[in-house]
Design an enzyme around this catalytic site. Structure first.
Site, PDB file in Angstrom:
ATOM      1  N   ASP A 149       0.868  -1.181   0.000  1.00  0.00           N
ATOM      2  CA  ASP A 149       0.000   0.000   0.000  1.00  0.00           C
ATOM      3  C   ASP A 149       0.902   1.227   0.000  1.00  0.00           C
ATOM      4  O   ASP A 149       1.464   1.554   1.036  1.00  0.00           O
ATOM      5  CB  ASP A 149      -0.896  -0.047   1.240  1.00  0.00           C
ATOM      6  CG  ASP A 149      -1.739   1.190   1.440  1.00  0.00           C
ATOM      7  OD1 ASP A 149      -1.830   2.030   0.516  1.00  0.00           O
ATOM      8  OD2 ASP A 149      -2.292   1.342   2.547  1.00  0.00           O
ATOM      9  N   GLU A 175      -1.680  11.055   0.783  1.00  0.00           N
ATOM     10  CA  GLU A 175      -2.913  10.316   1.063  1.00  0.00           C
ATOM     11  C   GLU A 175      -2.904   9.684   2.448  1.00  0.00           C
ATOM     12  O   GLU A 175      -3.920   9.674   3.142  1.00  0.00           O
ATOM     13  CB  GLU A 175      -3.133   9.237  -0.008  1.00  0.00           C
ATOM     14  CG  GLU A 175      -4.514   8.584   0.030  1.00  0.00           C
ATOM     15  CD  GLU A 175      -4.621   7.387   0.947  1.00  0.00           C
ATOM     16  OE1 GLU A 175      -5.759   6.949   1.211  1.00  0.00           O
ATOM     17  OE2 GLU A 175      -3.579   6.871   1.417  1.00  0.00           O
ATOM     18  N   GLU A 176      -1.764   9.131   2.869  1.00  0.00           N
ATOM     19  CA  GLU A 176      -1.716   8.401   4.136  1.00  0.00           C
ATOM     20  C   GLU A 176      -1.808   9.313   5.364  1.00  0.00           C
ATOM     21  O   GLU A 176      -2.026   8.828   6.474  1.00  0.00           O
ATOM     22  CB  GLU A 176      -0.424   7.571   4.234  1.00  0.00           C
ATOM     23  CG  GLU A 176      -0.320   6.450   3.221  1.00  0.00           C
ATOM     24  CD  GLU A 176      -1.257   5.280   3.500  1.00  0.00           C
ATOM     25  OE1 GLU A 176      -2.069   5.378   4.432  1.00  0.00           O
ATOM     26  OE2 GLU A 176      -1.174   4.283   2.770  1.00  0.00           O
ATOM     27  N   HIS A 280      -0.377  -1.978   6.997  1.00  0.00           N
ATOM     28  CA  HIS A 280       0.475  -0.949   7.598  1.00  0.00           C
ATOM     29  C   HIS A 280       1.545  -1.523   8.529  1.00  0.00           C
ATOM     30  O   HIS A 280       1.998  -0.870   9.458  1.00  0.00           O
ATOM     31  CB  HIS A 280      -0.364   0.116   8.324  1.00  0.00           C
ATOM     32  CG  HIS A 280      -1.062   1.050   7.393  1.00  0.00           C
ATOM     33  ND1 HIS A 280      -1.739   2.167   7.831  1.00  0.00           N
ATOM     34  CD2 HIS A 280      -1.169   1.056   6.042  1.00  0.00           C
ATOM     35  CE1 HIS A 280      -2.253   2.814   6.797  1.00  0.00           C
ATOM     36  NE2 HIS A 280      -1.913   2.151   5.690  1.00  0.00           N
TER      37      HIS A 280
END
Length: 305
Positions: A149, A175-176, A280
């Site tokens: 990701d 984005e994260e 993650h």
């Protein structure tokens, strides 16, 4: 079968949110070197006006694909403290790497009551970004690594470029860690080319309803809800494509789709991506079959939407 050598190459590139410049430059270089061999040579928009974001415009676009380039990570603070970037699921002993003005850094972390510290033998210059040390494994039909990701979402978008005739590909940032780049990017794409529909090339979660080896996940909703008439159109095309897919329904999580929905423009969006375990962490795991289905689905949808 995905290009494993290229996957290894992009997975070794670091790019914590806010620090995407080096990875962005890598993507631009890749595009400029290879576009002459693509079916349509895109117009390429990048540089200081776009910060580290990249826009590729092919032919007469109807649909835009967003793939975020940033990852979660950590920022060095003071007294061996680390501040999370995004939402890393960190554990004692996880190994981090980075570089400051004094040299290369490799250290382990300790988590105590939610506070994360490192064991590097000297102080790390405050503000230095660290990310998981990469250990890519490909076996038994899976790829396991840190930052699938969204390196796989970027990989998908780059594969799409090879024979795309009409469309826009956007490589976004932040984005994260709360987003911020997509409203500008959506404005640019909408006002310049009138594009009114979007796909989000990102990686989702394995859950009780979304499993490995059963195809790419088409998300009907997460924390945010795309317009049903658009998602229904995508599902109809997915059926016609013959590409394996699954349907995802979640009440949490988000993506660049959130920012498309929150922008000032009436643009439909849908998240479509392979699912991973161990989200993650340094051990994210994705089925290669699902990654292949993701690429095939995007190619079909971009030709027919």
């Amino acid at each position: 079968m995905p290009n494993i050598d290229f996957l290894y190459e992009i997975l070794e590139k670091r790019g914590v949110s806010g620090d995407e410049h080096a990875f962005s430059a890598f993507v631009v270089d890749y595009v400029l070197q290879r576009r002459k061999n693509w079916k349509v040579q895109p117009e390429v928009y990048f540089g200081e006006k776009f910060h580290d974001n990249i826009i590729l415009k092919f032919g007469n676009p109807r649909t835009v694909v967003f793939a975020h380039m940033d990852t979660i990570g950590f920022t060095a603070r003071y007294e061996n403290q680390l501040v999370p970037v995004g939402g890393p699921d960190v554990s004692d002993g996880d190994v981090l790497v980075g570089e400051d003005a004094l040299g290369y850094i490799e250290c382990s972390v300790t988590v105590d009551d939610g506070k994360v510290t490192h064991d590097f033998p000297r102080g790390i210059v405050p503000g230095t970004n660290l990310s998981y040390k990469q250990d890519v494994k490909v076996a038994d039909g899976y790829i396991q690594a840190a930052y699938l990701d969204n390196r796989l979402g970027v990989y998908n978008a780059l594969q799409l470029c090879e024979d795309l005739e009409d469309g826009v590909i956007v490589f976004s940032t932040y984005e994260e860690h709360g987003g911020g780049s997509v409203p500008f990017l959506m404005k640019y794409v909408y006002e310049n080319w009138g594009v009114r529909q979007a796909l989000i090339s990102d990686i989702t979660w394995v859950t009780e309803g979304v499993r490995h080896h059963e195809g790419v996940a088409i998300s009907l909703r997460d924390q945010f809800i795309p317009r049903k008439v658009y998602v229904d159109k995508i599902l109809q095309l997915a059926e016609e494509s013959g590409v394996p897919y699954q349907v995802e329904v979640e009440g949490a999580g988000g993506s660049d789709g959130r920012e498309v929905q929150m922008s000032h423009y009436m643009v439909d969006w849908c998240f479509i991506g392979a699912a991973e375990d161990n989200v993650h962490t340094p051990y994210e795991k994705v089925s290669l079959k699902d990654l292949e289905a993701m690429i095939m689905m995007y190619k079909y949808l971009m030709a027919h939407l």
